[in-house]
Motif scaffolding. Sequence first.
Motif, PDB file in Angstrom:
ATOM      1  N   GLN A   1      99.705  84.817 -21.117  1.00 11.87           N
ATOM      2  CA  GLN A   1     100.029  83.471 -21.589  1.00 11.87           C
ATOM      3  C   GLN A   1      99.628  83.393 -23.044  1.00 11.87           C
ATOM      4  O   GLN A   1      98.544  83.807 -23.411  1.00 11.87           O
ATOM      5  CB  GLN A   1      99.260  82.404 -20.803  1.00 11.87           C
TER       6      GLN A   1
ATOM      7  N   ASP B   1     104.800  81.499 -21.120  1.00 11.15           N
ATOM      8  CA  ASP B   1     104.151  81.403 -19.817  1.00 11.15           C
ATOM      9  C   ASP B   1     104.716  82.525 -18.955  1.00 11.15           C
ATOM     10  O   ASP B   1     105.803  82.391 -18.400  1.00 11.15           O
ATOM     11  CB  ASP B   1     104.460  80.024 -19.234  1.00 11.15           C
TER      12      ASP B   1
ATOM     13  N   ARG C   1      96.321  68.338 -25.772  1.00 13.48           N
ATOM     14  CA  ARG C   1      96.334  66.972 -26.263  1.00 13.48           C
ATOM     15  C   ARG C   1      95.034  66.689 -26.981  1.00 13.48           C
ATOM     16  O   ARG C   1      93.984  67.210 -26.613  1.00 13.48           O
ATOM     17  CB  ARG C   1      96.480  65.990 -25.100  1.00 13.48           C
TER      18      ARG C   1
ATOM     19  N   ILE D   1      97.159  76.890 -15.837  1.00 11.97           N
ATOM     20  CA  ILE D   1      98.136  76.878 -14.750  1.00 11.97           C
ATOM     21  C   ILE D   1      99.526  77.088 -15.324  1.00 11.97           C
ATOM     22  O   ILE D   1      99.896  76.462 -16.310  1.00 11.97           O
ATOM     23  CB  ILE D   1      98.040  75.545 -13.993  1.00 11.97           C
ATOM     24  N   GLY D   2     100.254  77.985 -14.747  1.00  9.46           N
ATOM     25  CA  GLY D   2     101.605  78.271 -15.241  1.00  9.46           C
ATOM     26  C   GLY D   2     102.414  78.917 -14.141  1.00  9.46           C
ATOM     27  O   GLY D   2     102.048  78.858 -12.958  1.00  9.46           O
TER      28      GLY D   2
ATOM     29  N   PRO E   1     102.369  67.830 -16.265  1.00 13.72           N
ATOM     30  CA  PRO E   1     101.157  68.168 -17.024  1.00 13.72           C
ATOM     31  C   PRO E   1     100.776  67.094 -18.041  1.00 13.72           C
ATOM     32  O   PRO E   1      99.654  67.094 -18.534  1.00 13.72           O
ATOM     33  CB  PRO E   1     101.521  69.484 -17.728  1.00 13.72           C
ATOM     34  N   ASN E   2     101.700  66.173 -18.335  1.00 14.05           N
ATOM     35  CA  ASN E   2     101.362  65.133 -19.300  1.00 14.05           C
ATOM     36  C   ASN E   2     100.594  63.983 -18.688  1.00 14.05           C
ATOM     37  O   ASN E   2     100.195  63.067 -19.382  1.00 14.05           O
ATOM     38  CB  ASN E   2     102.642  64.581 -19.940  1.00 14.05           C
TER      39      ASN E   2
ATOM     40  N   ALA F   1      97.447  62.311 -16.474  1.00 21.10           N
ATOM     41  CA  ALA F   1      96.096  62.536 -15.986  1.00 21.10           C
ATOM     42  C   ALA F   1      96.030  62.054 -14.543  1.00 21.10           C
ATOM     43  O   ALA F   1      96.703  61.115 -14.163  1.00 21.10           O
ATOM     44  CB  ALA F   1      95.118  61.770 -16.837  1.00 21.10           C
ATOM     45  N   PHE F   2      95.259  62.730 -13.749  1.00 17.70           N
ATOM     46  CA  PHE F   2      95.119  62.317 -12.358  1.00 17.70           C
ATOM     47  C   PHE F   2      93.728  62.698 -11.892  1.00 17.70           C
ATOM     48  O   PHE F   2      93.252  63.783 -12.217  1.00 17.70           O
ATOM     49  CB  PHE F   2      96.191  63.026 -11.516  1.00 17.70           C
TER      50      PHE F   2
END
Lengths: 191, 598
Positions: A36, A69, A81, B174-175, B264-265, B267-268
């Motif tokens: 990655q 990826d 972010r 994660i990917g 992925p954008n 939040a949780f």
Amino acid sequence: MNRRELLEWVSRGLAAGVAALVGLPGISFFLGGTQQQSSAESQFSRLVKVKDLIPGRPTMVPVMGQKLDAWILSDRQAIGRVWLVREADGSLETGPAKQTVRALSSICPHMGCQVQLQSGGKNFVCPCHRASFGVGGQQLPDPKNGDRNIAPRDLDELECRLVCDDETGDNWVEIKYEKFRTGLDHRVAGV
Amino acid sequence: MQSWVDWLDLRLDYRLIRSRISNRILPNGPGWVYTSASCLLWLLVIQCITGLLLMATYCPSMTSAWASVHFIDQSSAGRFLRGIHHYASHAMIILFGVHVLRVLCTGAYRAPRELVWITGLLLFPMMIVWTVTGNPLSVSQKGIAQIQVEGNILGSTPVFGPFLRRLLFGGEDIGSLTLTRLYFLHVGLLPVLVGGLCFIHLQQVVKHSPFRLPDDTEPTSTPELLTYWPYQSVRNMISLAIIIGIISFFAWKDGAPLYAPADPNLAFSPRPEWYFRWLFELRRHFSGNTEFIATMVIPTAFLLGFMAAPFVDRIRSHWLAVACRLVIVVACLGGWSWLTMISFLQDGQDPEYLAETAEFEKLSARALELAKTEPITEKGAIELLRRDPQTQGPRLFARHCLSCHSHSGPKTPVLVASEPSAPNLYGIGTVDWITGFLDSERIASDDYFGRTKFREGDMVQHIQGLFADDGKEDSAVKNQKIHAMAIALAVEAQTEGSDSPDAAKGRELIKSSGGCTDCHRFHDQGELGTAPDLTGYASSSWLKQLISKPSDTRFYGDRNDRMPEFVADQGHPELNLLSSQELDLLIQWLREPRTAMP
């Protein structure tokens, strides 16, 4: 060594050779086959104009970049972010030298969830274990947890600079995006 | 017939094997307490079969997984099978706990059955990892958030942590490889390991059980000597039937849950499944560098301590041994329940967590609703919600607009700015909203220009001069004028249908006695440069241009208050605050927020 022992060792040796022939590349493939990369790390990426940031109010901005990826290369993918916090007294007109913008990684140093701005905009809180941080990224005491903050360190501050675009005269915020290991009380680059 | 069976038996010896298994004699004879083991075994078989069937349709790819799971759910049989697979995994964990405690209580781990006990205990963490690797396979927001945290827990192990995390994720984060690895663990490695351990476990169970030879006569007088088949088997099957009945009921009624696709954008706050809640709670008491004590050291210590039971249990007195074992069982069960309960109670008292959970449930319901009508493209199910103005509108508004504008009205979740400094945009472009703007009282209120630099500007003074109650003109006539002008502008905004007499009258007013065109342009009348254009006012394209560049001469020019240029540079979309898709979604939602969700 008699004949029987010799044959035993030859058999064992050949079996081990065959096992190694499959096993060694197998292990090397399984343990090493990770790929990655993202382009925006370790170089400055341009995020927003300073004038688009409201002084004193943190703004979450995605850091876009090219991301590889495994077998998929995606352009313009959010690779991370940051929360940008413009100091409340920085005025619009002054040049880059007079303004201060701080960039905080949105990754909670506790377990790696994304910290959110608490309603009211006065502090950050992580939705996972309620670690809270001031707008400067410093840990705040948690009254529900005996004034102890569950996060091991402050939010990670990222290298940030203001650059004036010669063509348009706009002041831009540029940051160097980095990730740090979570769960440690000091910063270690990497994940 | 008989000769064939004999021929087979001569070669396979199956009669002996069968009698070793089915003519076993259990301590104290057949009983209900022994049913947990058999139920576990058959549930495992059911999991393997349902899992294999699901594999025939499931696609382990980040873009397709959610869609393929949704596809499975579209057939009622597929939905049922996935339900069985889901609920049976929970049932297995409960049964496993029951089984371990039963063995502990009866001291059945003692010599020569040490290996039965140890392989059984080793199966427990494998079972847990099995379910943990299964939960994220649908690539739902919840599943991915859970595995993200679980990966981080693994990563916080001293020394090997980062390496193990990288191994699990197939990279830093994660990917695509993560899902493949989870799938590999779930359907490849774990079945092999569990299968191997199960074989040793069962081989040891059979080996250390007394049995009767096939030709022995049945001792009907002594129930303790009754054979496994059918006296124990019938009890096993009754228990299994009850358990499968319960599982099928839930599988049929609710199916397995399918949460909103992972974005992925977003939040949780993930919470672990119920069986991990104790660990989640325990972790609260450790922080930072010591966290691995809760997540690694304590569970491993428990496992090793249990494994040592056959070797340390040398208590001679029968009753003392029973008492010790009971104390351990009660302590484990009590501690587990206590931590689990505290964790749930704490969440139940946390309004922010409850609000977020409720919101996530709504989001998941919305994703399923959209999937009914909208096609899922090659970009994956994530686009369902990303293209949905109802979902994205409030989010975009909160991120980009809420620092100045509120959006609060009767039919929508209220988004109120903490320090509003610009108009409330709820219902912008509708007759109601424009009517409020033209109202001499309301124009200077917080809902319109009250907190802007136009508070005492020409527009406010003009409206007040025109419509304030000065006793000269009947207020009903004024209201009619306001209504007509509002309708005329709403027609521009395309929120009001085709032309009505009111709209024509309103247009006339705007151009003449309303005095609007003194400052505003309205179609062929008036000039740009002094006030925003009223041509196409609040229509999609008007809003799009305004938000893109409020300081354009068509809008506020150099009189612009504080509004940023959201699409400043057409040539470099990556440097704009809003992408063109985001802008479209925001405008669609602003113009139609009625069924909005937060």
